[in-house]
Design a protein around this motif. Structure first.
Motif, PDB file in Angstrom:
ATOM      1  N   PRO A   2       0.808  -1.230   0.000  1.00  0.00           N
ATOM      2  CA  PRO A   2       0.000   0.000   0.000  1.00  0.00           C
ATOM      3  C   PRO A   2       0.838   1.275   0.000  1.00  0.00           C
ATOM      4  N   TYR A   3       2.074   1.196   0.407  1.00  0.00           N
ATOM      5  CA  TYR A   3       2.850   2.442   0.566  1.00  0.00           C
ATOM      6  C   TYR A   3       3.978   2.557  -0.463  1.00  0.00           C
ATOM      7  N   GLU A   5       4.506   4.166  -3.057  1.00  0.00           N
ATOM      8  CA  GLU A   5       4.951   5.487  -3.514  1.00  0.00           C
ATOM      9  C   GLU A   5       5.925   6.154  -2.544  1.00  0.00           C
ATOM     10  N   PHE A   6       6.106   5.540  -1.361  1.00  0.00           N
ATOM     11  CA  PHE A   6       7.012   6.154  -0.385  1.00  0.00           C
ATOM     12  C   PHE A   6       8.416   5.566  -0.427  1.00  0.00           C
ATOM     13  N   ASP A   9      11.246   8.014  -0.126  1.00  0.00           N
ATOM     14  CA  ASP A   9      11.309   8.592   1.224  1.00  0.00           C
ATOM     15  C   ASP A   9      11.874   7.583   2.215  1.00  0.00           C
ATOM     16  N   PHE A  10      11.407   6.355   2.048  1.00  0.00           N
ATOM     17  CA  PHE A  10      11.862   5.297   2.947  1.00  0.00           C
ATOM     18  C   PHE A  10      13.375   5.119   2.846  1.00  0.00           C
ATOM     19  N   MET A  57       6.723  -0.844   4.943  1.00  0.00           N
ATOM     20  CA  MET A  57       6.981  -0.914   3.506  1.00  0.00           C
ATOM     21  C   MET A  57       6.830  -2.336   2.975  1.00  0.00           C
ATOM     22  N   GLU A 109      -1.347   2.928 -12.056  1.00  0.00           N
ATOM     23  CA  GLU A 109      -2.288   4.008 -11.774  1.00  0.00           C
ATOM     24  C   GLU A 109      -2.357   4.957 -12.968  1.00  0.00           C
ATOM     25  N   ASP A 111      -2.717   8.121 -13.077  1.00  0.00           N
ATOM     26  CA  ASP A 111      -1.983   9.374 -12.970  1.00  0.00           C
ATOM     27  C   ASP A 111      -0.466   9.175 -13.060  1.00  0.00           C
ATOM     28  N   ALA A 113       1.817   8.180 -11.071  1.00  0.00           N
ATOM     29  CA  ALA A 113       2.698   8.674 -10.002  1.00  0.00           C
ATOM     30  C   ALA A 113       3.639   7.555  -9.569  1.00  0.00           C
TER      31      ALA A 113
END
Lengths: 512, 143
Positions: A2-3, A5-6, A9-10, A57, A109, A111, A113
């Motif tokens: 689920p995360y 896109e991070f 950052d991770f 993650m 997706e 968009d 991203a």
């Protein structure tokens, strides 16, 4: 996941946490015993957060690794903490993070991203792929070459009497173009700059690992982390500094019992100081160890057939390939190869290394590096119809040479200069295009590593921004050359290496 | 009760961004998210946000940790009624217990998925925080 896109950052946050963790672990030996517990608690907290974030993650391997490292920290004896296994775990964590840095598959997706793939671990806020900046630099370098070519053409046209108004406009346009290019160049250079601090962690780690291997106590300090440096240069500096730090631990710092017997503290000190000078970056590594054993160096040099009487600074022998006063070569320092090859890389980017040493007191290595790597200002000089580029940074002054200005001392041409005698080096003779030294022309006083030479040439033909290109090793090497460049008119010109030139013996056949 | 603000007390930047994503469905309905980087930061922020209706609290933080923050909040007459959800990581069950004894209303264990937190909030605050249409969740996620 689920995360997803991070991911970037991770990776970034994890690397920062690992750096902090490494700092804590490496400082543990010097931390006062009563404060060790809280340092260990902090280490636990970092690991615990790493574990939680990895879990979020969906990275089970990282989660598991952080968990077992956390257990290891809990089991540490605060009185005599053994951080070796933890440092290994830390390296493994970094390696696993590196695997995750591969570009993420395109998101489905609508968009689009996509989590940007994190590139190398940048500190600070630069988050542009270095390769992109490098590509930009390459194009910019080409532009500088073509701008120079344009400038030459315009100048030729003007000098040939092309007075028509059209040319004036071209002249003006190329001048403005030149200025704008200069600004862009400066801007891109600034983008490539990272603080030197990013290198300190690595050095601290090297000092620690080597000290453990050698059974020595070493305290490593670093200051000047804010000093800016081109990322490409940072890599070269990192390799060279790594060797110097390793060298300081292995050869410099004495074993604890020897230190005590010499009235020194049991733990040796290595201090790294970085600072920004007007046009270059200086990085000094000072240790309070035994200093360089000049007699041992001299002995070894004699064994190898090196004539020490020709070398002004015996310390510089440590830079010779394969030179080591240590009898038993081991895996790290002691092979003598690493230091000389790393320093060769420094020289190739127009940097310098100096060494000074006080027996019993310690050794100082000073690395001086240019601010930017690939474009330098150079003086164009001519000898026997050949043109050479000489980096302006090494030029002290230039003047006309008249017959009778110089004279010969001990077989070398010398010139009285500033209450001193500076050895003359005939550029044509040194590069084998003429058989003797010329009596007139121009003399350009250059300086490298504190040594001066008067370079004698037929003329000075210009001042240019040149793009440094390395020489293909297939061409062989002469110590007086550092690379080549292409001038505005398309001619390839060799770039002189001031450091190499000052080490060429100034003797001239037929004058001895 | 209408959920006006959620205070997230957490030291990881990454987790803050994740909460932003997870709370997207509530933000769509006007709920504001306030971020604090540790317990002390949270205590300083609370008086500035008296309309906080929920606190999501990490336990493991530098400076002031979650359990101390919880104790302090429960001593403040103005804030002690604000429901707190504590977030711990696997292997720290004793902390969860201590937090619940100190007055936390619910707990969550990392790693969790967005729906785990949604389910918990739905359970704790049945009428107030559930979005009107389930479809808004998707929009919230990609916001």
């Amino acid at each position: 996941m689920p995360y997803e896109e991070f991911l970037a950052d991770f990776l970034l946050e994890s690397r920062e946490r690992l750096d902090r963790l490494e700092d804590i672990l490496l400082a543990l030996g010097e931390t006062a015993p009563e404060r060790r517990r809280s340092a260990l608690d902090e280490a636990c907290r970092e690991l615990h957060t790493l574990k939680g974030n990895s879990g979020m993650m969906g990275f089970k391997d990282l989660q598991g690794l952080a968990h077992s490292m956390e257990d290891t920290v809990h089991a540490l004896d605060a009185k005599a903490p053994q951080v070796g296994p933890l440092l290994e775990g830390l390296d493994e964590f970094r390696r696993l993070l590196g695997l995750r840095s591969a570009p993420a598959p395109p998101s489905r997706e609508a968009d689009g991203a996509v989590a940007p793939a994190a590139e190398e671990s940048f500190q600070g806020s630069v988050r542009v792929a270095f390769s992109a900046l490098d590509g930009l630099m390459d194009h910019l370098a080409e532009m500088v070459i073509f701008r120079n070519r344009l400038a030459d053409t315009v100048q030729r046209a003007c000098s040939q009497g092309a007075q028509r108004q059209g040319w004036e406009e071209v002249q003006l346009a190329q001048e403005v173009l030149g200025k704008t290019l200069g600004l862009i160049q400066e801007g891109v250079m600034r983008l490539r700059v990272v603080p030197l601090r990013s290198l300190f962690g690595r050095m601290k780690r090297i000092a620690h690992d080597e000290a453990v291997k050698e059974g020595k106590g070493v305290r490593f300090e670093a200051t000047g982390g804010e000093t800016p440096m081109d990322k490409a240069l940072l890599e070269v500096a990192s390799a060279a500094l790594g060797h110097i730090v390793r060298n300081a631990v292995v050869h410099g710092i004495e074993p604890p019992e020897v230190r005590l017997s010499r009235g020194k503290s049991k733990t040796g000190r290595i201090k790294l100081t970085a600072s920004l000078l007007s046009n270059e970056v200086s990085v000094e590594v000072v240790d309070d160890g035994a200093g360089i054993d000049r007699r041992a160096l001299e002995r070894e040099a004699t064994e190898r057939g090196i004539d020490c009487s020709r070398i002004d600074d015996l310390n510089s022998l440590v830079f010779h390939p394969g030179f080591s006063t240590r009898k038993n070569a081991d895996m790290s320092a002691g092979r003598g190869m690493g230091l000389s090859s790393a320093l060769e890389a420094v020289r190739r980017i127009c940097g310098h290394v100096e060494v000074s040493s006080e027996p019993g007191m310690g050794t100082l290595f000073r690395l001086r590096l240019p601010l930017s790597v690939s474009i330098v200002r150079a003086l164009l000089v001519r000898a026997d119809g050949e043109e050479y580029a000489l980096p302006v940074s090494a030029v002290v002054e230039s003047r006309k040479l008249q017959p009778g200005d110089g004279h010969v001392v001990n077989g070398a041409g010398v010139l009285p200069w500033r209450d001193d005698l500076v050895p003359l080096l005939d550029l044509g003779y040194a590069s084998r295009t003429s058989r003797g030294r010329r009596e007139s022309g121009y003399v350009i006083i250059i300086e490298a590593d504190g040594k001066h030479r008067g370079l004698v040439a037929d003329g000075i033909t210009g001042l240019r921004e040149i793009v440094v290109k390395k020489l293909d090793p297939i061409l062989g090497s002469w110590e007086g050359l550092s690379g080549s460049t292409i001038l505005g008119d398309g001619r390839a010109v060799l770039i002189l290496d001031p450091k190499g030139l000052t080490s060429v013996p100034p003797f001239v056949a037929g004058t001895a | 009760m209408n959920c006006r603000k959620i205070l997230v007390v957490e030291d990881s930047e990454l987790l803050h961004r994740m909460y932003d994503l997870v709370f997207g469905r509530y933000r769509n309905r006007g709920t504001k998210i306030v971020h604090a980087m540790n317990g002390l930061d949270g205590l300083n922020l609370l008086p500035q946000h008296p309309d906080t209706d929920l606190i999501v609290l990490d336990i493991n933080m530098p400076g002031m940790g979650g359990l101390e923050f919880l104790d302090r909040v429960k001593q403040e007459p103005t804030f002690k009624h604000i429901p707190v959800i504590i977030v711990t990581t696997e292997g720290k069950e004793e902390q969860t217990l201590r937090g619940l004894r100190a007055g936390a209303r619910g707990y969550l264990t990392k790693p969790f998925e967005p729906r785990d937190l949604h389910d918990l909030i739905d359970k704790l605050f049945p009428r107030d925080l559930i979005p009107l249409d389930a479809g808004s969740e998707r929009r919230g996620l990609r916001e």
